[in-house]
Design an enzyme around this catalytic site. Structure first.
Site: not given
Length: 258
Positions: A87, A237
């Site tokens: 990320s 994620h």
């Protein structure tokens, strides 16, 4: 002398630096890091600035975060390293590889693409800013306050791992909430449109995540011409936490190849 990022170093062998995501810290990667350490890597789990136990600073963008990693490598006498970034840490890793390609052996980017992401963490930031840390007695107390803003218990647990006691034994956050609240635009920012890295690169995406889509493959290969994109099953994620076995298997195969 520049301040150096805090880290935990595991194992011996080929250097591997791992960079956590937004509001995360190196502890999030200890399980995966230990697996790499058991497989011939010297793993550097790193807290990025304004996160974990690393220093706080009002300056925060991906060029600066990439330079933090360069400074870290210089201070640890690491000439070249493999890098994993998740990320926000993936953006740092991409910028670092493009800015200092001679210092990167292989690059692995976890569930983020080289594109601009509009600020989308405002609900989390608002929830964290609503917590009255001056009268906080326990993590449970903080959870009760955060619950009013964030219903997902997994996200709350992830965020509240950042609570720690200061010198006066008061509970406070490790991350620099004031600066991170102000830098939401920079966190979503992209690497420069002309940046590229032609070394071995792997992008791993979660099959339940919308951060990296088929439409992003073209822009990925513009910046990283040798890149391949693979999918982790049954993962969103936080793919390294949701399917650690497959994440590690694909990562290890990539780093050991060639």
């Amino acid at each position: 002398m520049k301040q150096t990022l805090h880290s935990v170093i595991l194992g011996e062998g080929k250097p591997l630096c791992i960079l956590h995501g937004f509001l995360g810290m190196l502890d999030n990667w200890k399980t995966i890091g230990s697996l790499f350490a058991d497989n011939g890597f010297c793993v550097h789990l790193i807290d990025q600035r304004n996160h974990g136990k690393s220093f706080h600073s009002p300056d925060f963008n991906y060029d600066i975060l990439a330079d933090d990693l360069l400074n870290y490598l210089d201070n640890h006498n690491i000439e070249k390293t493999d890098v994993i970034g998740h990320s926000m840490g993936g953006k740092t890793a991409m910028q670092f590889a493009c800015s200092y390609p001679e210092r990167v052996h292989k690059l692995l980017v976890a569930d983020i693409a080289p594109k601009y992401y509009p600020p989308h963490h405002q609900e989390i930031i608002n929830g964290l800013n609503s917590i009255d840390t001056s009268n906080l007695k326990s993590r449970k107390d903080a959870d009760e306050q955060l619950k009013k803003h964030l219903s997902n218990p997994g996200i709350r647990q992830f965020l509240l791992k950042n609570l720690d006691r200061d010198e006066d034994k008061k509970l406070c956050f490790k991350f620099n909430l004031n600066v991170l609240s102000e830098k939401m635009e920079e966190i979503g920012d992209n690497i420069s449109s002309t940046d590229s890295f032609d070394g071995p690169t792997l992008f791993l995406r979660g099959d339940k995540s919308e951060y990296v889509t088929k439409n992003d493959i073209e822009i990925i290969q513009q910046h990283f011409p040798t890149a391949t994109v693979e999918t982790i099953d049954n993962a969103g994620h936080w793919l390294h936490a949701e399917n650690p076995e497959q994440f590690f298997e694909k990562s290890l195969a990539f780093f050991n190849k060639g």
